[in-house]
Design an enzyme around this catalytic site. Sequence first.
Site, PDB file in Angstrom:
ATOM      1  N   ARG A  62       0.812  -1.222   0.000  1.00  0.00           N
ATOM      2  CA  ARG A  62       0.000   0.000   0.000  1.00  0.00           C
ATOM      3  C   ARG A  62       0.845   1.272   0.000  1.00  0.00           C
ATOM      4  NH1 ARG A  62      -5.484  -0.359   1.670  1.00  0.00           N
ATOM      5  NH2 ARG A  62      -6.261  -2.265   0.743  1.00  0.00           N
ATOM      6  N   ARG A  87      -3.686   6.919   0.405  1.00  0.00           N
ATOM      7  CA  ARG A  87      -4.201   8.159   0.993  1.00  0.00           C
ATOM      8  C   ARG A  87      -3.238   8.908   1.885  1.00  0.00           C
ATOM      9  NH1 ARG A  87      -9.347   4.790   2.635  1.00  0.00           N
ATOM     10  NH2 ARG A  87      -7.578   3.403   2.793  1.00  0.00           N
ATOM     11  N   ARG A 118      -7.489  11.594  -6.160  1.00  0.00           N
ATOM     12  CA  ARG A 118      -8.711  10.941  -5.672  1.00  0.00           C
ATOM     13  C   ARG A 118      -9.869  11.918  -5.478  1.00  0.00           C
ATOM     14  NH1 ARG A 118     -11.836   8.615  -4.357  1.00  0.00           N
ATOM     15  NH2 ARG A 118     -11.802   7.334  -2.493  1.00  0.00           N
ATOM     16  N   ASP A 170      -6.538  -3.199  -7.408  1.00  0.00           N
ATOM     17  CA  ASP A 170      -7.071  -3.794  -6.191  1.00  0.00           C
ATOM     18  C   ASP A 170      -7.282  -5.283  -6.411  1.00  0.00           C
ATOM     19  OD1 ASP A 170      -8.199  -2.772  -3.438  1.00  0.00           O
ATOM     20  OD2 ASP A 170      -9.413  -4.473  -4.081  1.00  0.00           O
ATOM     21  N   TYR A 190     -14.158 -12.612   0.281  1.00  0.00           N
ATOM     22  CA  TYR A 190     -14.913 -11.414  -0.136  1.00  0.00           C
ATOM     23  C   TYR A 190     -16.149 -11.796  -0.943  1.00  0.00           C
ATOM     24  CZ  TYR A 190     -11.337  -8.262   1.592  1.00  0.00           C
ATOM     25  OH  TYR A 190     -10.500  -7.564   2.408  1.00  0.00           O
TER      26      TYR A 190
HETATM   27  O1  CP3 Z   1       0.014  -1.639  -2.508  1.00  0.00           O
HETATM   28  C1  CP3 Z   1      -0.222  -0.755  -3.353  1.00  0.00           C
HETATM   29  O2  CP3 Z   1       0.162   0.425  -3.235  1.00  0.00           O
HETATM   30  C2  CP3 Z   1      -0.944  -1.149  -4.624  1.00  0.00           C
HETATM   31  C3  CP3 Z   1      -2.363  -1.025  -4.621  1.00  0.00           C
HETATM   32  C4  CP3 Z   1      -3.246  -1.915  -3.774  1.00  0.00           C
HETATM   33  C5  CP3 Z   1      -4.489  -1.491  -3.256  1.00  0.00           C
HETATM   34  N1  CP3 Z   1      -5.119  -2.556  -2.685  1.00  0.00           N
HETATM   35  C6  CP3 Z   1      -4.998  -0.124  -3.375  1.00  0.00           C
HETATM   36  C7  CP3 Z   1      -6.149   0.291  -2.553  1.00  0.00           C
HETATM   37  C8  CP3 Z   1      -3.104  -3.274  -3.443  1.00  0.00           C
HETATM   38  C9  CP3 Z   1      -1.945  -4.221  -3.702  1.00  0.00           C
HETATM   39  C10 CP3 Z   1      -4.308  -3.653  -2.760  1.00  0.00           C
HETATM   40  C11 CP3 Z   1      -4.570  -5.030  -2.291  1.00  0.00           C
HETATM   41  C12 CP3 Z   1      -5.765  -5.289  -1.477  1.00  0.00           C
HETATM   42  N2  CP3 Z   1      -7.014  -4.763  -1.612  1.00  0.00           N
HETATM   43  C13 CP3 Z   1      -5.826  -6.239  -0.434  1.00  0.00           C
HETATM   44  C14 CP3 Z   1      -4.703  -7.140  -0.002  1.00  0.00           C
HETATM   45  C15 CP3 Z   1      -3.706  -6.418   0.819  1.00  0.00           C
HETATM   46  C16 CP3 Z   1      -4.196  -6.028   2.161  1.00  0.00           C
HETATM   47  O3  CP3 Z   1      -4.283  -4.800   2.404  1.00  0.00           O
HETATM   48  O4  CP3 Z   1      -4.484  -6.905   2.957  1.00  0.00           O
HETATM   49  C17 CP3 Z   1      -7.123  -6.234   0.082  1.00  0.00           C
HETATM   50  C18 CP3 Z   1      -7.640  -7.078   1.226  1.00  0.00           C
HETATM   51  C19 CP3 Z   1      -7.875  -5.306  -0.676  1.00  0.00           C
HETATM   52  C20 CP3 Z   1      -9.310  -4.993  -0.547  1.00  0.00           C
HETATM   53  C21 CP3 Z   1      -9.540  -3.587  -0.198  1.00  0.00           C
HETATM   54  N3  CP3 Z   1      -9.305  -2.524  -1.035  1.00  0.00           N
HETATM   55  C22 CP3 Z   1     -10.092  -3.082   1.000  1.00  0.00           C
HETATM   56  C23 CP3 Z   1     -10.509  -3.912   2.196  1.00  0.00           C
HETATM   57  C24 CP3 Z   1     -10.168  -1.687   0.863  1.00  0.00           C
HETATM   58  C25 CP3 Z   1     -10.808  -0.727   1.826  1.00  0.00           C
HETATM   59  C26 CP3 Z   1      -9.907  -0.397   2.942  1.00  0.00           C
HETATM   60  C27 CP3 Z   1      -9.188   0.882   2.631  1.00  0.00           C
HETATM   61  O5  CP3 Z   1      -7.965   0.938   2.862  1.00  0.00           O
HETATM   62  O6  CP3 Z   1      -9.869   1.822   2.187  1.00  0.00           O
HETATM   63  C28 CP3 Z   1      -9.629  -1.347  -0.407  1.00  0.00           C
HETATM   64  C29 CP3 Z   1      -9.479   0.008  -0.980  1.00  0.00           C
HETATM   65  C30 CP3 Z   1      -8.129   0.387  -1.497  1.00  0.00           C
HETATM   66  N4  CP3 Z   1      -7.267  -0.416  -2.187  1.00  0.00           N
HETATM   67  C31 CP3 Z   1      -7.556   1.694  -1.416  1.00  0.00           C
HETATM   68  C32 CP3 Z   1      -6.311   1.626  -2.076  1.00  0.00           C
HETATM   69  C33 CP3 Z   1      -5.349   2.769  -2.300  1.00  0.00           C
HETATM   70  C34 CP3 Z   1      -8.195   2.903  -0.794  1.00  0.00           C
HETATM   71  C35 CP3 Z   1      -9.153   3.471  -1.799  1.00  0.00           C
HETATM   72  C36 CP3 Z   1      -9.308   4.961  -1.711  1.00  0.00           C
HETATM   73  O7  CP3 Z   1      -8.509   5.688  -2.308  1.00  0.00           O
HETATM   74  O8  CP3 Z   1     -10.288   5.397  -1.087  1.00  0.00           O
END
Ligand code: CP3
Length: 343
Positions: free
Chosen positions: A23, A27, A36, A72, A147
């Site tokens: 990640r 944000r 965003r 994602d 999920y």
């Molecule tokens: O790592 C990186 O920088 C690359 C991008 C990336 C995202 N999600 C961007 C994201 C990667 C590799 C993921 C993987 C992901 N997504 C996982 C596995 C890794 C982990 O964190 O356990 C999972 C479980 C998800 C599912 C997911 N996506 C959730 C549960 C959420 C909501 C929680 C949150 O942080 O908002 C997301 C949203 C998400 N994925 C965001 C980002 C940058 C936030 C979205 C926003 O900008 O509002």
Amino acid sequence: MNDTFLKACRGESVPYTPVWLMRQAGRYLRQYQKIRKKVDFLTLCKTPELAAEVTIQPIEALGVDAAILFSDILIPVEAMGMALRFYEKRGPVFKNPVRRRQDVERLLIPEPEEALSFVMDTIRLLRRELKVPLIGFSGAPFTLATYMIEGGTSKNFLLTKRMIFESPEVYRSLMEKITETVTRYLKAQISAGAQAVQLFDTWAGVLSPHDYREYALPYVKSVIGAIKSIASGVPVIYFVGQCAGLLEEIRGCGADVIGVDWRINLDDAIKRLGRRFAVQGNLDPCALFLPPAEIEGRIRDILRRASSSRGHIFNLGHGVLPETPVENVVAMVEMVHRLSSRT
Ligand code: CP3
């Protein structure tokens, strides 16, 4: 081209310990928030120029040794035919989750270059720009299944476990479809230019060792085996959240690198995994809220514990939290490079 990350994945000698962060785009970066404000998260993922831009932001801001594709894990699930929405507080939601045999039968196995062409286009764009290796990724089958079955994030994964226990044949047919989707998706990412791939098994740690061995690991092995059969030189990283109870099982996964969370000391994990793997990890994401001198102490400890490994890629034990002070992340990357320097 900075290939320190790829060398560490392969267990080759490196001038310093490479570092990237799960990640690392997101944000906590002002540059990300600015984009965003104009587009929602899914649009960002599906617009190659924008996805490439936010992938590059942390490379420039932090000086990390690898880029991870901005996307994602749920993007290919949407392409399987499940309507997906992201909500500000709740996270991802599937309104029509998979509960019965008919739900599984309706699922598609998408052709990545068609249904997910925006991902491959993003990868192709990035390879022209980047001076560090690009990591592609997918969710691992079990984590994606949670999920799809729960309809979103869960606390105890009861619906998933009930499907495993009460309708194992429905669960198995779901996992077969997900496994085929993930395999095709990662192969397409590699063909488009991804130089390493990571499988995120964020929730596998909620399974007992027995259930992990029966209901999650075989599908991971199948995906990794298929990748290795077409691209044996592309490093595969397998990350399991809360991995400590599963390390003996994980040894059978076939990956090159194991991502380790912070709930176990890295030297213990290395001992239990054996010398076959490089390791990635494992600073607590909350440690980035400590004063820099204390962050440094924790980095030293991790580097020392990693010294017995075949290779080490420094990372957090899970993703960067949105509230994280950027200057501490910048300081952390600099500290890892300085403290691990072998020249
Ligand atoms: O790592 C990186 O920088 C690359 C991008 C990336 C995202 N999600 C961007 C994201 C990667 C590799 C993921 C993987 C992901 N997504 C996982 C596995 C890794 C982990 O964190 O356990 C999972 C479980 C998800 C599912 C997911 N996506 C959730 C549960 C959420 C909501 C929680 C949150 O942080 O908002 C997301 C949203 C998400 N994925 C965001 C980002 C940058 C936030 C979205 C926003 O900008 O509002």
